[in-house]
Scaffold this active site. Structure first.
Site, PDB file in Angstrom:
ATOM      1  N   ASP A  89       0.981  -1.489  -0.053  1.00 17.35           N
ATOM      2  CA  ASP A  89       0.144  -0.110   0.192  1.00 17.35           C
ATOM      3  C   ASP A  89       0.896   1.332  -0.034  1.00 17.35           C
ATOM      4  OD1 ASP A  89      -2.506  -1.449   0.005  1.00 17.35           O
ATOM      5  OD2 ASP A  89      -2.711  -1.156   2.017  1.00 17.35           O
ATOM      6  N   ARG A 191      -4.961  18.778  24.012  1.00 14.46           N
ATOM      7  CA  ARG A 191      -3.699  18.459  24.475  1.00 14.46           C
ATOM      8  C   ARG A 191      -3.476  16.820  24.014  1.00 14.46           C
ATOM      9  NH1 ARG A 191      -2.240  18.775  29.423  1.00 14.46           N
ATOM     10  NH2 ARG A 191       0.019  19.415  29.264  1.00 14.46           N
ATOM     11  N   ASP A 193      -0.819  13.952  21.453  1.00 21.23           N
ATOM     12  CA  ASP A 193       0.400  13.674  20.771  1.00 21.23           C
ATOM     13  C   ASP A 193       0.211  14.363  19.381  1.00 21.23           C
ATOM     14  OD1 ASP A 193       1.450  12.945  22.901  1.00 21.23           O
ATOM     15  OD2 ASP A 193       2.110  10.727  22.409  1.00 21.23           O
ATOM     16  N   ALA A 205      -5.954   2.531   7.913  1.00 21.37           N
ATOM     17  CA  ALA A 205      -4.485   2.747   8.323  1.00 21.37           C
ATOM     18  C   ALA A 205      -4.139   3.171   9.609  1.00 21.37           C
ATOM     19  CB  ALA A 205      -3.887   3.344   6.844  1.00 21.37           C
ATOM     20  N   ALA A 207      -5.093   5.894  11.196  1.00 24.19           N
ATOM     21  CA  ALA A 207      -6.406   6.030  11.851  1.00 24.19           C
ATOM     22  C   ALA A 207      -7.003   5.025  12.623  1.00 24.19           C
ATOM     23  CB  ALA A 207      -7.206   6.566  10.961  1.00 24.19           C
TER      24      ALA A 207
END
EC number: 2.7.1.23
Length: 309
Positions: A89, A191, A193, A205, A207
């Site tokens: 992919d 807040r 990462d 993928a 997500a």
């Protein structure tokens, strides 16, 4: 001061059957990969014997021997009716970001791991591909994202993504602060990462790994998935595909932030920058063998249970 954008709503395209035959075919693959090279050689010989004009992407052409017409990816897009991508992919995503600007069909031969976008088996592609070349195939349009970084109201960098655009720290993971707006309406401050903005194509993928839902490819929607948010109430949210997503990075953040497009292209972001993510006008024209079933793909790739009776 924030940046206002006019939100237009392009027409959705559904999966359709196509009967057009092909004449010029481009071959694209993962360089320096023995399995990919083997499949590309078989494809080139098989297509040439049948009388097709075959162009080979220059990064892999030198590994296939002599009597190869080597061109770059842009020329494949401009000259070919069909592009065959051999790899996983990731290779498909890299090719798709370029080929989406051309009216060229794209089909994949899986030489990767899961292969959500690559339908054909590497060791027995001939039967299925022969039917495709005879006009027995389905066409599916997948929309892309456009990601832009603005600094003091000026565009600093942009690129496109098939799967997702991700705001995140640089090489060292740490929490960052930013605000999120949907169509210029404030949604929340965050807040975390980072934030994943994904297409339906990308929903299986990165997500998905971050806890997002799977969106079927025909949905005209985007999913926003926070990465390790510092609140228990924050969850992924699905919005209309025509929405404009704006993320404003807090001036209190450190430097070395990035926006990654499909994990391949990285746009530098500084504190105070605004990131705009929206649907691109470009679409990938995916070619599937006739009778392609998305839920069969999910069962096969994700190990879902088969029918009980």
């Amino acid at each position: 001061m924030g940046i206002n954008f006019d939100v237009s709503r392009p027409k959705a395209r559904s999966s359709i059957n196509m009967t057009t035959k092909f004449h010029t075919i481009g071959l694209i693959g993962k360089p320096h990969h023995p399995g990919t090279n083997q499949t590309l050689k078989r494809l080139h010989h098989w297509l040439t014997v049948q009388g097709y004009e075959v162009l080979v992407e220059e990064r892999v052409a030198s590994e296939l021997g002599t009597h190869i017409v080597a061109v770059d990816l842009l020329e494949i897009g401009a000259r070919c009716d069909l592009a065959i991508v051999v790899g996983g992919d990731g290779n498909m995503l890299g090719a798709a970001r370029v080929l989406a600007r051309f009216d060229v069909g794209v089909i994949g031969v899986n030489r990767g791991n899961l292969g959500f976008l690559t339908d054909l088996p590497p060791d027995a592609f001939e039967e299925a591909l022969a039917k495709v070349l005879d006009g027995e195939f389905d066409t599916e349009h997948r929309f892309l994202l456009e990601a832009e970084v603005y600094r003091h109201g000026m565009l600093k960098a942009s690129n496109t993504a098939v799967n997702e655009a991700v705001l995140h720290p640089g090489k060292i993971a740490h929490m960052i602060e930013f605000e999120v707006y949907i169509d210029n309406q404030f949604m929340y401050s965050q807040r975390a990462d980072g934030m994943i903005v994904s297409t339906p194509t990308g929903s299986t993928a990165y997500a998905l790994s971050a806890g997002g839902a799977i969106l079927t490819p025909n949905l005209q929607a985007l999913i926003l998935v926070p990465m390790f948010p510092h609140t228990l109430s924050c969850r992924p949210i699905v919005v209309d595909a025509c929405s404009t997503i704006k993320m404003v990075v807090s001036p209190e953040n450190g430097e070395n932030l990035e926006v990654s497009c499909d994990g391949h292209v990285h746009l530098a972001v500084l504190p105070g920058d605004e990131i705009i993510v929206r649907r691109s006008s470009e679409q990938l024209r995916l070619i599937h063998p006739k009778g392609h079933n998305y839920f069969h793909v999910l069962r096969s790739k994700l190990g879902w249970g088969s029918k009980l009776f």
